[in-house]
Design an enzyme around this catalytic site. Structure first.
Site, PDB file in Angstrom:
ATOM      1  CD  GLU A 267      -2.774  -0.760   2.700  1.00 42.87           C
ATOM      2  OE1 GLU A 267      -2.585   0.260   3.405  1.00 42.87           O
ATOM      3  OE2 GLU A 267      -3.562  -1.662   3.018  1.00 42.87           O
ATOM      4  CD  GLU A 316     -11.934   1.661   0.853  1.00 36.79           C
ATOM      5  OE1 GLU A 316     -12.428   0.614   1.322  1.00 36.79           O
ATOM      6  OE2 GLU A 316     -10.710   1.878   0.819  1.00 36.79           O
ATOM      7  CE  LYS A 319     -10.273   2.546   5.243  1.00 39.07           C
ATOM      8  NZ  LYS A 319      -9.149   2.164   4.368  1.00 39.07           N
ATOM      9  CD  GLU A 324      -7.350   5.815   7.331  1.00 34.48           C
ATOM     10  OE1 GLU A 324      -7.352   5.349   6.174  1.00 34.48           O
ATOM     11  OE2 GLU A 324      -6.507   5.525   8.194  1.00 34.48           O
TER      12      GLU A 324
END
Length: 343
Positions: A267, A316, A319, A324
């Site tokens: 990542e 997303e 999150k 995030e």
């Protein structure tokens, strides 16, 4: 005479052509080929549309965090190579029984024979204080055994760590070492990876290091845009934080019996909103520079491409904290948030 000339020079020319072809083939499948992480914690398109988007954009590698059956079905018959995650909550069950590991591999790997599995990432950022920590390496071993028994020995088994494993005082990179409280967890992982010739997966985020220490870390050093080296570690010099973080882990591995290991960056990315110096412009700069930079290796491992997975395919919304939510290359409507060249 023409015939004689051809006979004399033909084989060497053919050899050169073959060699050139092999070189092109090796460049095409180089370890620096970029993957993108497919997280699902948001209101996102169905997996079939997501895999179509990967294909449309020429993204040849994917990290998937759990064996989502719809995603695995959609990957069948594609050329996308997959890093498949076995989530932390499943570690105890897989570690407790070889039969459970065999069943997991049968259901999620063997049953999808025309998916190109590259790695099984057993656990993600497991910490020594986690209740699952004691089960991590036994789970890795059981999955390794299950893959071997299923005739899938070419699929590598590893686990993903983050930069939190690095001890204070690991600066410059050559002074890198692992935290003492992590050694009981990491040492068996390193032994497993060395014995199985598998890479260590590292979630590496210059953004997070920068955001936690803006006093000492320059933004251009984090974004790959510093005009000259900023960190001296004789005989090496560091012009960007990504290299420094990676070589710190390599130095720690060398001190822990893992000097032979390669690192796969499982990542890395930069958010577009929600935190310090988060913007579309900075995310575009970081990720585009990352794609080009990893082709060249680090000062400690020069010329060796770094297999890297950008986090993440989509924003997303489920999150927290706020930053995030904003790591995506694409919005949930499948529109790109900015231009990026993934080749």
């Amino acid at each position: 005479m023409a015939g004689l000339n051809l006979a004399g020079k033909g084989p060497s020319m053919i050899s050169i052509m073959l060699l050139f072809g092999l070189l092109l083939a090796s460049l095409d499948t180089t370890g620096a080929q970029i993957g993108v992480c497919y997280g699902m914690l948001g209101n996102l398109p169905p997996p079939s549309e997501v895999i179509a988007l990967y294909n449309q954009r020429g993204i040849r590698r994917m990290r998937l965090y759990d064996p989502n059956q719809d995603a695995l079905r959609a990957l069948q018959g594609t050329n996308i190579e997959l890093m498949l995650g076995l989530p932390n909550p499943d570690l105890q069950r897989i570690a407790s029984s070889q039969a459970n590991a065999n069943a997991w591999v049968q259901s999620n790997v063997k049953n999808f024979g025309n998916v190109k599995f590259r790695y099984i990432a057993v656990g993600n950022e497991v910490k020594p204080s986690d209740s699952s920590a004691q089960f991590l390496v036994p789970a890795m071993q059981n999955i390794r055994n299950a893959l071997n028994s299923a005739g899938l020995g070419s699929i590598k088994v590893s686990t993903a760590i983050d930069n939190g494993v690095i001890a204070d005082g690991s600066f410059p990179p050559s002074k890198g070492s692992f935290r003492g409280d992590y050694r009981p967890l990491l040492d068996p992982i390193i032994r497993f990876l060395v014995s199985n010739q598998a890479p260590l997966l590292v979630n590496s985020y210059p953004y997070i290091s920068y955001s936690l220490n803006t006093r000492d870390i320059r933004l251009d050093y984090a974004l790959f845009t510093a005009p000259s080296p900023l960190v001296s570690d004789p005989p090496l010099n560091y012009q960007n934080l990504f290299d420094a973080l990676l070589d710190t882990v390599y130095a720690a591995l060398e001190k822990s019996g893992g000097g032979s290991l390669e690192i796969v960056v499982s990542e890395s990315g930069w958010p577009t909103a929600g935190g310090t110096e988060t913007s579309v412009n900075n995310a575009r700069t970081y990720n585009n520079n990352l794609v080009q930079h990893v082709k060249r290796g680090t000062p400690k491992r020069p010329g060796k491409p770094i297999e890297t997975y950008i986090f993440a395919m989509f924003d997303e919304s489920n999150k927290n904290p706020e930053f995030e939510k904003h790591w995506g290359l694409f919005s949930p409507n499948k529109q790109p948030k900015y231009d990026i060249n993934l080749n």
